[in-house]
Design a protein around this motif. Sequence first.
Motif, PDB file in Angstrom:
ATOM      1  N   ASP A   1     -40.844  65.685  22.792  1.00  0.00           N
ATOM      2  CA  ASP A   1     -39.448  65.271  22.811  1.00  0.00           C
ATOM      3  C   ASP A   1     -39.068  64.933  24.253  1.00  0.00           C
ATOM      4  N   ALA A   2     -37.813  64.646  24.498  1.00  0.00           N
ATOM      5  CA  ALA A   2     -37.365  64.222  25.834  1.00  0.00           C
ATOM      6  C   ALA A   2     -37.625  65.278  26.902  1.00  0.00           C
ATOM      7  N   GLU A   3     -37.654  66.566  26.508  1.00  0.00           N
ATOM      8  CA  GLU A   3     -37.909  67.657  27.465  1.00  0.00           C
ATOM      9  C   GLU A   3     -39.393  67.981  27.583  1.00  0.00           C
TER      10      GLU A   3
ATOM     11  N   ARG B   1     -41.304  69.051  25.118  1.00  0.00           N
ATOM     12  CA  ARG B   1     -41.729  70.053  24.128  1.00  0.00           C
ATOM     13  C   ARG B   1     -42.478  69.368  22.991  1.00  0.00           C
TER      14      ARG B   1
END
Length: 167
Positions: A84-86, A88
């Motif tokens: 995901d964007a982070e 993860r």
Amino acid sequence: STKGTEMMRRAPQGGGSSGSSGYWLPPTPAEVERAGRIGQRGEELVYQMELERVREMGFAEPERYVIWTSRDEPGADHDIRSVDAEGRPRWLEVKSTTGTDGRFDWSRKEFEKAFRERERYELWRVYRAADTAPVAKCFPNPARLLGNGRIALELGTLRANIEDMSQ
């Protein structure tokens, strides 16, 4: 994944039957091979889409973050690992068909992975996978979709185990 092989209805071999009185047989090796090609095409489509999504999020080398797991591990509990964007992990399972129906085989390992990962797991359905313009649709968190009735399971046998008193 290639697990979407459907049973084919065929007339008995050499029986001279009209097509209406056929019976069910397991898929032939040629049908299994074709299903494998259809599954691989669907996975490749979703893999390319995911690489682009991760690139658009700002990851310079998306190939380091988007891994086509089932290409190297055919029995894996997911087809594609992504982020995901982070950064993860996200888990993608791809089910492909040449048609437009929603039926697919969901292995126990894939099913359990969906329940473990919940919102980090996505089920992708690729419709018309053999066409020049297939349609890929994402169903996030299929465990929730199962709970609210948007996914229906066909259960051939319902076996449960609650507690063994001898332990």
